[in-house]
Design an enzyme around this catalytic site. Structure first.
Site, PDB file in Angstrom:
ATOM      1  CE  LYS A  38      -7.618  -9.734  -2.679  1.00  0.00           C
ATOM      2  NZ  LYS A  38      -6.456  -9.505  -1.803  1.00  0.00           N
ATOM      3  CG  ASN A  39      -8.512  -9.599   1.685  1.00  0.00           C
ATOM      4  OD1 ASN A  39      -7.791  -9.957   0.746  1.00  0.00           O
ATOM      5  ND2 ASN A  39      -8.730  -8.342   1.983  1.00  0.00           N
ATOM      6  CB  CYS A 132       2.511  -4.041  -2.717  1.00  0.00           C
ATOM      7  SG  CYS A 132       1.415  -3.163  -1.622  1.00  0.00           S
ATOM      8  NE  ARG A 137      -0.132  -4.305   1.985  1.00  0.00           N
ATOM      9  CZ  ARG A 137      -1.157  -4.864   1.331  1.00  0.00           C
ATOM     10  NH1 ARG A 137      -1.190  -4.869   0.019  1.00  0.00           N
ATOM     11  NH2 ARG A 137      -2.123  -5.431   1.995  1.00  0.00           N
ATOM     12  CG  ASP A 322      -9.307  -3.827   0.937  1.00  0.00           C
ATOM     13  OD1 ASP A 322      -8.284  -3.128   0.839  1.00  0.00           O
ATOM     14  OD2 ASP A 322      -9.283  -5.002   1.322  1.00  0.00           O
ATOM     15  NE  ARG A 414      -3.299  -8.961  -6.380  1.00  0.00           N
ATOM     16  CZ  ARG A 414      -3.048  -8.025  -5.480  1.00  0.00           C
ATOM     17  NH1 ARG A 414      -2.687  -6.833  -5.850  1.00  0.00           N
ATOM     18  NH2 ARG A 414      -3.149  -8.288  -4.196  1.00  0.00           N
TER      19      ARG A 414
HETATM   20  C1  UD1 Z   1      -5.114  -6.876   4.683  1.00  0.00           C
HETATM   21  C2  UD1 Z   1      -5.910  -7.135   3.429  1.00  0.00           C
HETATM   22  C3  UD1 Z   1      -6.014  -5.868   2.595  1.00  0.00           C
HETATM   23  C4  UD1 Z   1      -6.585  -4.738   3.433  1.00  0.00           C
HETATM   24  C5  UD1 Z   1      -5.797  -4.565   4.725  1.00  0.00           C
HETATM   25  C6  UD1 Z   1      -6.385  -3.537   5.668  1.00  0.00           C
HETATM   26  C7  UD1 Z   1      -5.477  -9.460   2.966  1.00  0.00           C
HETATM   27  C8  UD1 Z   1      -4.848 -10.457   2.076  1.00  0.00           C
HETATM   28  N1  UD1 Z   1      -5.245  -8.172   2.676  1.00  0.00           N
HETATM   29  O1  UD1 Z   1      -3.797  -6.500   4.280  1.00  0.00           O
HETATM   30  O2  UD1 Z   1      -6.871  -6.121   1.483  1.00  0.00           O
HETATM   31  O3  UD1 Z   1      -6.515  -3.529   2.693  1.00  0.00           O
HETATM   32  O4  UD1 Z   1      -5.731  -5.826   5.434  1.00  0.00           O
HETATM   33  O5  UD1 Z   1      -7.702  -3.866   5.974  1.00  0.00           O
HETATM   34  O6  UD1 Z   1      -6.192  -9.798   3.895  1.00  0.00           O
HETATM   35  N2  UD1 Z   1       1.788  -2.608   8.905  1.00  0.00           N
HETATM   36  C9  UD1 Z   1       3.024  -2.335   9.450  1.00  0.00           C
HETATM   37  N3  UD1 Z   1       3.766  -3.383   9.920  1.00  0.00           N
HETATM   38  C10 UD1 Z   1       3.322  -4.669   9.873  1.00  0.00           C
HETATM   39  C11 UD1 Z   1       2.050  -4.934   9.303  1.00  0.00           C
HETATM   40  C12 UD1 Z   1       1.300  -3.876   8.838  1.00  0.00           C
HETATM   41  O7  UD1 Z   1       3.459  -1.184   9.517  1.00  0.00           O
HETATM   42  O8  UD1 Z   1       4.042  -5.571  10.327  1.00  0.00           O
HETATM   43  C13 UD1 Z   1       0.969  -1.480   8.388  1.00  0.00           C
HETATM   44  C14 UD1 Z   1       0.741  -1.582   6.867  1.00  0.00           C
HETATM   45  O9  UD1 Z   1       1.821  -1.032   6.158  1.00  0.00           O
HETATM   46  C15 UD1 Z   1      -0.535  -0.789   6.682  1.00  0.00           C
HETATM   47  C16 UD1 Z   1      -1.300  -1.094   7.976  1.00  0.00           C
HETATM   48  O10 UD1 Z   1      -0.343  -1.570   8.910  1.00  0.00           O
HETATM   49  O11 UD1 Z   1      -0.237   0.581   6.626  1.00  0.00           O
HETATM   50  C17 UD1 Z   1      -2.404  -2.116   7.784  1.00  0.00           C
HETATM   51  O12 UD1 Z   1      -1.860  -3.308   7.310  1.00  0.00           O
HETATM   52  P1  UD1 Z   1      -2.506  -4.744   7.586  1.00  0.00           P
HETATM   53  O13 UD1 Z   1      -3.733  -4.617   8.412  1.00  0.00           O
HETATM   54  O14 UD1 Z   1      -1.425  -5.624   8.057  1.00  0.00           O
HETATM   55  O15 UD1 Z   1      -2.943  -5.148   6.118  1.00  0.00           O
HETATM   56  P2  UD1 Z   1      -2.608  -6.480   5.351  1.00  0.00           P
HETATM   57  O16 UD1 Z   1      -2.771  -7.639   6.261  1.00  0.00           O
HETATM   58  O17 UD1 Z   1      -1.340  -6.326   4.600  1.00  0.00           O
END
Ligand code: UD1
Length: 434
Positions: A38-39, A132, A137, A322, A414
């Protein structure tokens, strides 16, 4: 009402009422193939926007989040056709640059379309993805990076209005944290930008490398994926290509956990064992025998399970957040006290209250979860709290005495293609009802 397989796939997306009824106590044995990730599929579908003509993605999983990404592509004017696990995307009709709020709400990770739409069309409008089920996030890193590349972004009433008055230009970007989504958005915005973009402290997840391999197959020039320094040399245009989505490492971990928690024996196929390097040792520490060979992983859980003292979720190559809830389900039945520290998301222990309804002895204090293994879990009616938390409850249900009903299956859909069909093929007894 019970559904046949085709009806189930068709209905799954809308139906919030469906439940899984799990008859516990069946030992899982056999072989299970893992579907596409999925990711990886989600950013790859967004990346299709950047390529002219037709792109064909194989091994594209039939998941509600992937269906949502296809709806976004259709809304943009692309043609998106599915045949089994192959999706063909044609961008000849790409005209729209806005993603409606209802589509953004369906899937928080649709923010990854921002970099792709901006890169191809020079403008993009979408709603701010709210909180979410894993807690807040934010997307501050995505926004700051795109601004450095020349994007002008206005936020009003939850709508992000983005333009690039002078076009996107390459930039040196240092991420404060190796965010997966931010790294992907920067890559997507940078492939057609003028000049070179360098991402420091980039995420190193295998899905990032899959995105780079895909974009390179479309004519992009990306180097360094899998390291914390990614370099993207902008090119004038990208063409379509044919590409197979990588296997889903979290689904693989879930199947292994299903064998571990039921004292079974399983061979998981269509995987890349190296993507599970931080997960397999945890099963070994629990006392399982684990062998990886070729594109398979074999796990046998014939000895009593043991607690694991210290699991800490970390960005790749650390233990994946995850897989945290998935492993937690197994630890609920492992002798001794296990400790899990969740460092990535604030609100990712919500499955614990539900596990406790099944007789688990687990508690969370801030980022730390403490799990005291119990001899017996008991069937109960529980509710999926989020995607992986829901999978955790299904796993607990497999090992519980009596029947477990897992509500809010929509969240599990999902990320898992008919989880019940897969696990039933290895001897589980799960029915979808509702
Ligand atoms: C992706 C994955 C999700 C996985 C996560 C961490 C997808 C679709 N989803 O989510 O399944 O659990 O990586 O491996 O690929 N953050 C900020 N500011 C930002 C962006 C992120 O503070 O602009 C924080 C988030 O709140 C979180 C952390 O950084 O606490 C990690 O987030 P991130 O690596 O961005 O995860 P996702 O890309 O949302």
């Amino acid at each position: 009402m019970l559904y046949g397989q085709n009806e189930r796939i068709a209905r799954k997306e809308d139906d919030d009422m469906q439940k899984l009824a799990i008859e516990g106590g069946k030992i899982l044995n056999g072989e299970l193939a893992v579907h596409g990730a999925k990711n990886s599929a989600l950013p790859l579908l967004a990346a299709c926007v950047l390529a002219r003509g037709e792109t064909v993605l194989h091994n594209c999983p039939r998941l509600s989040d992937v269906f949502a990404a296809c709806r976004i592509l259709s809304q943009l004017g692309c043609k998106c056709q599915r045949n089994g696990s192959t999706v063909a995307v044609n961008t000849d009709g790409l005209v729209n640059f806005d993603v409606p709020d209802e589509l953004m709400r369906e899937m928080r990770s649709s923010i990854v379309f921002l970099g792709a739409i901006l890169g191809r069309l020079g403008k993009c409008r979408l709603s701010f993805p709210g909180g979410c089920e894993l807690g807040p996030r934010p997307i501050d890193m995505h926004i700051a990076a795109l601004k450095r590349m020349g994007a002008v972004i206005h936020e009003e009433y939850g709508i992000l209005d983005c333009t690039v008055p002078k076009g996107l230009s390459g930039a040196k970007i240092t991420l404060p944290f190796p965010s997966v989504g931010a790294t992907e958005n920067i890559m997507l915005a940078a492939v057609l930008a003028k000049g070179e973009t360098v991402i420091h402290n980039a995420a190193r997840e295998p899905e990032i490398s899959d995105l780079a391999d895909f974009l390179n197959a479309c004519g992009a020039k990306i180097k360094g994926c899998g390291t914390d320094r990614i370099t993207i040399q902008g090119v004038a245009e990208l063409h379509g290509c044919e590409f197979a989505v990588m296997p889903d490492r979290i689904v693989a971990a879930t199947y292994l956990a299903a064998a571990a928690i039921t004292g079974g024996e399983i061979r998981v196929t269509h995987v890349r064992p190296q993507d599970l390097d931080s997960v397999l040792p945890v099963f070994e520490q629990m006392g399982c025998s684990v062998y990886a060979y070729g594109a398979s992983v074999y796990l046998s859980a014939k000895k009593p399970l043991k607690a694991v003292k210290n699991i800490r979720t970390m960005p790749y190559p650390g233990f994946p957040t995850d897989a945290q809830a998935i492993v937690m389900a197994v630890l609920c039945k492992a002798r001794g006290t296990s400790v899990i520290v969740e460092t990535i998301f604030e609100n990712r222990f919500r499955q614990i209250d539900e596990l406790c309804r099944m007789g688990a002895d687990a508690k969370a204090e801030g980022k730390v979860a403490i799990i005291d293994g119990v001899k017996t879990l008991y069937g109960a009616t529980v509710r999926a709290t989020d995607l992986r938390g829901g999978a955790c409850l299904v796993l607990a249900g497999l090992a519980a005495q009596g029947q477990t009903i897992v509500e809010s299956v929509k969240l599990i859909d999902r990320g898992y293609e008919s989880i019940e069909d897969s696990l039933n093929a290895a001897g589980a007894k799960i029915l979808r009802i509702g």
